[in-house]
Design an enzyme around this catalytic site. Structure first.
Site, PDB file in Angstrom:
ATOM      1  N   LYS A  11      -0.043   5.591  -8.864  1.00  0.00           N
ATOM      2  CA  LYS A  11       0.150   5.057  -7.511  1.00  0.00           C
ATOM      3  C   LYS A  11       1.271   5.808  -6.781  1.00  0.00           C
ATOM      4  O   LYS A  11       1.100   6.238  -5.648  1.00  0.00           O
ATOM      5  CB  LYS A  11       0.481   3.550  -7.576  1.00  0.00           C
ATOM      6  CG  LYS A  11      -0.616   2.726  -8.260  1.00  0.00           C
ATOM      7  CD  LYS A  11      -0.295   1.247  -8.302  1.00  0.00           C
ATOM      8  CE  LYS A  11       0.925   0.870  -9.137  1.00  0.00           C
ATOM      9  NZ  LYS A  11       0.790   1.171 -10.591  1.00  0.00           N
ATOM     10  N   ARG A  64       1.814  -8.314  -6.892  1.00  0.00           N
ATOM     11  CA  ARG A  64       1.587  -8.217  -8.333  1.00  0.00           C
ATOM     12  C   ARG A  64       0.973  -9.497  -8.891  1.00  0.00           C
ATOM     13  O   ARG A  64       0.660  -9.569 -10.066  1.00  0.00           O
ATOM     14  CB  ARG A  64       2.915  -8.012  -9.070  1.00  0.00           C
ATOM     15  CG  ARG A  64       3.509  -6.614  -8.991  1.00  0.00           C
ATOM     16  CD  ARG A  64       2.905  -5.705 -10.025  1.00  0.00           C
ATOM     17  NE  ARG A  64       3.777  -4.972 -10.900  1.00  0.00           N
ATOM     18  CZ  ARG A  64       4.471  -3.883 -10.614  1.00  0.00           C
ATOM     19  NH1 ARG A  64       4.493  -3.407  -9.403  1.00  0.00           N
ATOM     20  NH2 ARG A  64       5.156  -3.275 -11.545  1.00  0.00           N
ATOM     21  N   ARG A 114       6.264  10.362 -18.584  1.00  0.00           N
ATOM     22  CA  ARG A 114       6.693  10.389 -17.178  1.00  0.00           C
ATOM     23  C   ARG A 114       8.160  10.796 -17.064  1.00  0.00           C
ATOM     24  O   ARG A 114       9.014  10.359 -17.835  1.00  0.00           O
ATOM     25  CB  ARG A 114       6.504   9.009 -16.542  1.00  0.00           C
ATOM     26  CG  ARG A 114       7.126   8.928 -15.150  1.00  0.00           C
ATOM     27  CD  ARG A 114       6.554   7.805 -14.309  1.00  0.00           C
ATOM     28  NE  ARG A 114       6.833   6.487 -14.824  1.00  0.00           N
ATOM     29  CZ  ARG A 114       6.370   5.365 -14.252  1.00  0.00           C
ATOM     30  NH1 ARG A 114       5.574   5.436 -13.192  1.00  0.00           N
ATOM     31  NH2 ARG A 114       6.665   4.198 -14.771  1.00  0.00           N
ATOM     32  N   ARG A 146      12.543   6.876 -17.261  1.00  0.00           N
ATOM     33  CA  ARG A 146      12.916   5.507 -16.893  1.00  0.00           C
ATOM     34  C   ARG A 146      13.148   4.640 -18.122  1.00  0.00           C
ATOM     35  O   ARG A 146      12.480   4.794 -19.132  1.00  0.00           O
ATOM     36  CB  ARG A 146      11.794   4.881 -16.051  1.00  0.00           C
ATOM     37  CG  ARG A 146      11.983   5.107 -14.579  1.00  0.00           C
ATOM     38  CD  ARG A 146      10.783   4.717 -13.772  1.00  0.00           C
ATOM     39  NE  ARG A 146      10.236   3.409 -14.111  1.00  0.00           N
ATOM     40  CZ  ARG A 146       9.214   2.857 -13.456  1.00  0.00           C
ATOM     41  NH1 ARG A 146       8.663   3.487 -12.445  1.00  0.00           N
ATOM     42  NH2 ARG A 146       8.756   1.680 -13.811  1.00  0.00           N
ATOM     43  N   ARG A 168       4.176  -4.328 -20.386  1.00  0.00           N
ATOM     44  CA  ARG A 168       3.870  -4.216 -18.951  1.00  0.00           C
ATOM     45  C   ARG A 168       2.358  -4.220 -18.728  1.00  0.00           C
ATOM     46  O   ARG A 168       1.872  -4.768 -17.740  1.00  0.00           O
ATOM     47  CB  ARG A 168       4.496  -2.934 -18.391  1.00  0.00           C
ATOM     48  CG  ARG A 168       6.001  -3.094 -18.178  1.00  0.00           C
ATOM     49  CD  ARG A 168       6.710  -1.764 -18.145  1.00  0.00           C
ATOM     50  NE  ARG A 168       6.351  -0.939 -17.024  1.00  0.00           N
ATOM     51  CZ  ARG A 168       6.501   0.378 -17.008  1.00  0.00           C
ATOM     52  NH1 ARG A 168       6.985   1.005 -18.068  1.00  0.00           N
ATOM     53  NH2 ARG A 168       6.171   1.064 -15.954  1.00  0.00           N
TER      54      ARG A 168
HETATM   55  P1  ADP Z   1       5.124   1.115 -12.365  1.00  0.00           P
HETATM   56  O1  ADP Z   1       5.198   2.107 -11.229  1.00  0.00           O
HETATM   57  O2  ADP Z   1       5.336   1.749 -13.684  1.00  0.00           O
HETATM   58  O3  ADP Z   1       3.934   0.237 -12.283  1.00  0.00           O
HETATM   59  P2  ADP Z   1       7.093  -0.333 -10.893  1.00  0.00           P
HETATM   60  O4  ADP Z   1       8.066   0.732 -10.550  1.00  0.00           O
HETATM   61  O5  ADP Z   1       6.099  -0.749  -9.855  1.00  0.00           O
HETATM   62  O6  ADP Z   1       6.366   0.131 -12.209  1.00  0.00           O
HETATM   63  O7  ADP Z   1       7.837  -1.631 -11.376  1.00  0.00           O
HETATM   64  C1  ADP Z   1       8.860  -1.589 -12.340  1.00  0.00           C
HETATM   65  C2  ADP Z   1       9.327  -3.022 -12.584  1.00  0.00           C
HETATM   66  O8  ADP Z   1       9.860  -3.581 -11.381  1.00  0.00           O
HETATM   67  C3  ADP Z   1       8.243  -3.985 -13.013  1.00  0.00           C
HETATM   68  O9  ADP Z   1       8.014  -3.945 -14.415  1.00  0.00           O
HETATM   69  C4  ADP Z   1       8.848  -5.321 -12.563  1.00  0.00           C
HETATM   70  O10 ADP Z   1       9.868  -5.761 -13.457  1.00  0.00           O
HETATM   71  C5  ADP Z   1       9.530  -4.957 -11.270  1.00  0.00           C
HETATM   72  N1  ADP Z   1       8.638  -5.142 -10.098  1.00  0.00           N
HETATM   73  C6  ADP Z   1       8.175  -4.172  -9.264  1.00  0.00           C
HETATM   74  N2  ADP Z   1       7.418  -4.707  -8.296  1.00  0.00           N
HETATM   75  C7  ADP Z   1       7.395  -6.042  -8.524  1.00  0.00           C
HETATM   76  C8  ADP Z   1       6.765  -7.154  -7.864  1.00  0.00           C
HETATM   77  N3  ADP Z   1       5.998  -6.993  -6.784  1.00  0.00           N
HETATM   78  N4  ADP Z   1       6.958  -8.394  -8.380  1.00  0.00           N
HETATM   79  C9  ADP Z   1       7.739  -8.574  -9.467  1.00  0.00           C
HETATM   80  N5  ADP Z   1       8.335  -7.582 -10.139  1.00  0.00           N
HETATM   81  C10 ADP Z   1       8.177  -6.319  -9.674  1.00  0.00           C
HETATM   82  P1  ADP Z   2       2.434   4.473 -11.130  1.00  0.00           P
HETATM   83  O1  ADP Z   2       3.194   4.624  -9.829  1.00  0.00           O
HETATM   84  O2  ADP Z   2       1.056   3.942 -10.915  1.00  0.00           O
HETATM   85  O3  ADP Z   2       3.194   3.726 -12.174  1.00  0.00           O
HETATM   86  P2  ADP Z   2       2.981   7.336 -11.459  1.00  0.00           P
HETATM   87  O4  ADP Z   2       2.500   7.920 -10.167  1.00  0.00           O
HETATM   88  O5  ADP Z   2       4.443   7.178 -11.646  1.00  0.00           O
HETATM   89  O6  ADP Z   2       2.206   5.934 -11.717  1.00  0.00           O
HETATM   90  O7  ADP Z   2       2.372   8.238 -12.642  1.00  0.00           O
HETATM   91  C1  ADP Z   2       2.614   7.933 -14.003  1.00  0.00           C
HETATM   92  C2  ADP Z   2       2.660   9.226 -14.809  1.00  0.00           C
HETATM   93  O8  ADP Z   2       1.363   9.819 -14.871  1.00  0.00           O
HETATM   94  C3  ADP Z   2       3.578  10.307 -14.229  1.00  0.00           C
HETATM   95  O9  ADP Z   2       4.182  10.978 -15.296  1.00  0.00           O
HETATM   96  C4  ADP Z   2       2.625  11.219 -13.456  1.00  0.00           C
HETATM   97  O10 ADP Z   2       3.102  12.561 -13.410  1.00  0.00           O
HETATM   98  C5  ADP Z   2       1.357  11.126 -14.287  1.00  0.00           C
HETATM   99  N1  ADP Z   2       0.134  11.184 -13.483  1.00  0.00           N
HETATM  100  C6  ADP Z   2      -0.069  10.660 -12.250  1.00  0.00           C
HETATM  101  N2  ADP Z   2      -1.342  10.865 -11.831  1.00  0.00           N
HETATM  102  C7  ADP Z   2      -1.947  11.552 -12.840  1.00  0.00           C
HETATM  103  C8  ADP Z   2      -3.296  12.048 -13.027  1.00  0.00           C
HETATM  104  N3  ADP Z   2      -4.230  11.873 -12.085  1.00  0.00           N
HETATM  105  N4  ADP Z   2      -3.579  12.678 -14.193  1.00  0.00           N
HETATM  106  C9  ADP Z   2      -2.616  12.830 -15.151  1.00  0.00           C
HETATM  107  N5  ADP Z   2      -1.344  12.376 -15.036  1.00  0.00           N
HETATM  108  C10 ADP Z   2      -1.012  11.746 -13.897  1.00  0.00           C
END
Ligand code: ADP
Ligand code: ADP
Length: 225
Positions: free
Chosen positions: A16, A91, A130, A164, A175
């Protein structure tokens, strides 16, 4: 021109943030990442950040009271008046309803929910490798799938890359569980409203980007009809 109010849905690690960063050059709309906003609060050591950190480190959602008001205020700000790309929110059902109410109150509506679909085993591979820029968390890399030109250095601004705290294997599994129980039901919720757009997230970042970009361009045309 009509506004595009979009959310990105999908499991952690679906890509995303990666796609939001790439869309920045295609469409002018603010990328609102709840994870990035919360991590900034943690880094600043605010009261909210201290409270949120416990949940984030454990891989649980922070309580709705902490996040909902913050995001509903954010979408009402001036730079989001012509649309936004919300990443990481909603979420759960309660957050989805709060967003819908907030938009109604502004006489606006959600344009679409873009779902990036990726299977669990791929999520684990992606999150485990990542790396993010220490200065700008929107600059995202993967040690194997999207490596920086120089190890641990951001291509875009030369800053250091870090892993992270919550990208550890046991937290990743938790998660994913949280995603399946609390967030996944939103797929049916938005599908029922005719707002869901599905994207195959298993493809490479460029291919997914082409598909997301085409989908958003079509939505914009439809909004303007
Ligand atoms: P990822 O990109 O790996 O999905 P995020 O960066 O979106 O993770 O979120 C990291 C953490 O921040 C989540 O595991 C949660 O603890 C918190 N978080 C993010 N967005 C929300 C939300 N909309 N509601 C509750 N917790 C959230
Ligand atoms: P999210 O915001 O949904 O948690 P991220 O954009 O942070 O996901 O991506 C998670 C990990 O996967 C990062 O290390 C990123 O470089 C990698 N990644 C993202 N998109 C792709 C893809 N289409 N194919 C392979 N790896 C990807």
């Amino acid at each position: 021109m009509s506004e595009l109010n979009l959310i990105l849905l999908g499991p952690p690690g679906a890509g995303k943030g990666t796609q939001a960063d790439r869309l920045r050059d295609d469409f002018a709309m603010p990328h609102i990442s709840t994870g990035d906003i919360l991590r900034a609060q943690v880094a600043e050591g605010t009261e909210l950040g201290q409270e949120a950190k416990r949940y984030m480190d454990a891989g649980d959602l922070v309580p709705d009271e902490v996040i909902v008001g913050m995001i509903t205020d954010r979408v009402a700000e001036g730079d989001a008046r012509d649309g936004f790309l919300l990443d990481g929110f909603p979420r759960n059902q309660k957050q989805a309803e709060a967003l819908s109410e907030a938009l109604n109150g502004l006489e606006r509506h959600l344009t679409a929910a873009l779902l990036i679909e990726v299977p669990d085993d791929e999520v684990v591979r992606r999150l485990a490798g990542r790396r993010v820029c220490v200065k700008n968390p929107g600059h995202i890399y993967h040690v194997d799938f999207d490596p920086p030109k120089h190890e641990d250095v951001c291509d875009q601004d030369g800053s250091r890359l870090i892993q992270r705290d919550d990208d550890r294997e046991e937290t990743i599994r938790h998660r994913l569980e949280v995603y399946h129980t609390q967030t996944e039901p939103l797929i049916d919720y938005y599908d029922g409203k005719g707002l869901l757009r599905r994207l195959d997230g298993r493809r490479g970042p460029d291919e997914v980007h082409a598909h997301v970009r085409a989908t958003v361009a079509t939505l914009r045309l439809e909004e303007n009809l």
